[in-house]
Motif scaffolding. Structure first.
Motif, PDB file in Angstrom:
ATOM      1  N   ALA A 247       4.977   4.639   3.307  1.00 47.27           N
ATOM      2  CA  ALA A 247       4.676   5.213   2.251  1.00 47.27           C
ATOM      3  C   ALA A 247       3.457   5.907   2.193  1.00 47.27           C
ATOM      4  O   ALA A 247       2.509   5.454   2.545  1.00 47.27           O
ATOM      5  N   HIS A 248       3.021   7.227   1.515  1.00 47.61           N
ATOM      6  CA  HIS A 248       1.797   7.748   1.337  1.00 47.61           C
ATOM      7  C   HIS A 248       1.119   6.855   0.427  1.00 47.61           C
ATOM      8  O   HIS A 248       1.682   6.534  -0.575  1.00 47.61           O
ATOM      9  N   GLY A 249      -0.039   6.773   0.456  1.00 51.59           N
ATOM     10  CA  GLY A 249      -1.111   5.645  -0.231  1.00 51.59           C
ATOM     11  C   GLY A 249      -1.552   6.182  -1.581  1.00 51.59           C
ATOM     12  O   GLY A 249      -1.601   5.404  -2.565  1.00 51.59           O
ATOM     13  N   TRP A 250      -1.652   7.632  -1.792  1.00 51.08           N
ATOM     14  CA  TRP A 250      -2.509   8.061  -2.964  1.00 51.08           C
ATOM     15  C   TRP A 250      -1.436   7.719  -4.241  1.00 51.08           C
ATOM     16  O   TRP A 250      -2.328   7.735  -5.331  1.00 51.08           O
ATOM     17  N   PRO A 251       0.045   7.784  -4.167  1.00 53.01           N
ATOM     18  CA  PRO A 251       0.439   7.634  -5.661  1.00 53.01           C
ATOM     19  C   PRO A 251       0.081   6.153  -6.141  1.00 53.01           C
ATOM     20  O   PRO A 251      -0.071   6.033  -7.294  1.00 53.01           O
ATOM     21  N   ALA A 252       0.376   5.170  -4.998  1.00 50.96           N
ATOM     22  CA  ALA A 252       0.138   3.844  -5.857  1.00 50.96           C
ATOM     23  C   ALA A 252      -1.387   3.650  -6.044  1.00 50.96           C
ATOM     24  O   ALA A 252      -1.875   2.884  -7.103  1.00 50.96           O
TER      25      ALA A 252
END
Length: 368
Positions: A247-252
């Motif tokens: 997953a890309h980290g920026w949403p979390a």
């Protein structure tokens, strides 16, 4: 006027734009944010990698789709999200705010930390645009060396099997004799497919002279090869990395509800379980129960997404996305044939490749 921001150019987003062109939501500005205006259809990428398709044959022109839909196109990449402001930060500087957003950002891969010094060329299969940029240079380098190239695929899923078969074909066409090995972390090959489909895949690998090494958990990329956690080694000039979606980290980091792997949790309407103005589709979304990270699911999300974003902005009832219980899987074996699998049925042959080619070309043509 309210604003809907579509972040990323994926399969479901293409359908949203296509339908928006025919029936735009009144009083809503649609904005597409993407770093690349052309996005490949994942089903055709193995054919491109093998040299059977030109890159343009596989791609959807999102600039054209956006123009047809009357959408504003922003060529940039989101790197952070401020949920309080409903605003994304852009890699090139600046921000974009919206009343509602759709995440269609896919996934990436994470390769092991390389050892110091020269290493084998690593070709990650995600993002696909990066693979497109890197593969021709890699093949040219192997051709200049004028010796057999040790090519290693990492990952026992459909992407790993198809990609290594395709890369072998491309290298052969360039006049390089490859020695190919497919590594899997555990004993599974094509987990989720039926036993006959898995046997057909093993036979395709064997016909192509590809060695299958199972229970090889890569720890480090070294000069001349790979090191496993248990001390095994594997020689490699090139590593085609197709192991596991990350997953890309920026949403979390923004406080969006995510699963243990960092993918955005959504309800059956494709809406975030933590932020009602945020939707997520494709590989970046996490469902309960979980779905495979496969384009066949993303394609089916498109019509539901197109309805639901308009319904959410207009105060109407949202529809539920119901994933297919059994999906048709068509694997390109890069020899003019394909493996067809659905449920407990599986078969292989040139007829299956003709079927796959017709489906794939038809999908891309829908957005031309």
């Amino acid at each position: 006027m309210r604003r809907l921001l579509l972040i990323g150019a994926g399969h479901a987003g293409a359908e949203l734009l296509r339908r928006w062109a025919d029936a735009p939501a009144p009083g809503v500005e649609l904005v597409l944010l993407t770093p690349d205006t052309r996005a490949p259809y994942s089903g055709m990428v193995p054919g491109w990698l093998a040299g059977d398709y030109a890159w343009g044959d596989c791609c959807i022109d999102f600039a054209r789709l956006a123009a047809r839909a009357g959408a504003k196109l922003v060529v940039d990449r989101a790197v952070a999200l401020d949920t309080a402001r409903r605003e994304v930060q852009l890699a090139g500087g600046g921000t974009l705010a919206a009343d509602a957003m759709v995440l269609n950002i896919g996934s990436t891969v994470r390769t092991p930390q390389p050892a110091p010094g020269p290493q084998a060329i690593v070709l990650p299969t995600r993002p696909l645009g990066a693979l497109h940029e890197a593969v021709d240079a890699a093949v040219a380098l192997w051709r200049e060396r004028q010796r057999a190239a040790e090519l290693v695929g990492v990952g026992g899923g459909a992407a790993g099997v198809e990609a290594l078969l395709a890369l072998r074909r491309r290298v052969l066409r360039a006049g390089v004799a490859p020695r190919c090995t497919l590594l899997t972390r555990d004993g599974a090959l094509l987990r989720g497919l039926n036993a006959r489909a898995r046997r057909l895949a093993r036979e395709a690998l064997a016909r192509s002279g590809i060695t299958l090494r199972q229970s090889f958990d890569v720890q480090e990329i070294q000069a001349g090869g790979l090191l496993a956690r248990d001390g095994q080694t594997q020689a490699a000039d090139g590593v085609l990395w197709a192991a596991g979606a990350v997953a890309h980290g920026w949403p979390a980091a923004a406080g969006v509800d995510v699963d243990a792997a960092g993918f955005v949790r959504v309800d059956p309407t494709l809406r975030s379980t933590s932020h009602s103005w945020l939707f997520a589709v494709g590989d970046c979304a996490a469902f309960d129960p979980p779905l495979p990270k496969a384009g066949v699911y993303s394609v089916r999300m498109g019509p539901v997404l197109a309805h639901n974003v308009g319904a959410a902005l207009g105060g109407r009832t949202l529809r539920e996305y119901r994933p297919q219980r059994r999906q048709l899987v068509l694997l390109n074996t890069a020899d003019g044939s394909a493996i067809a699998s659905r449920g407990q049925l599986a078969a292989a042959g040139r007829w299956a490749m003709r079927w796959k080619d017709a489906i794939d070309r038809g999908f891309v043509e829908r957005y031309r």
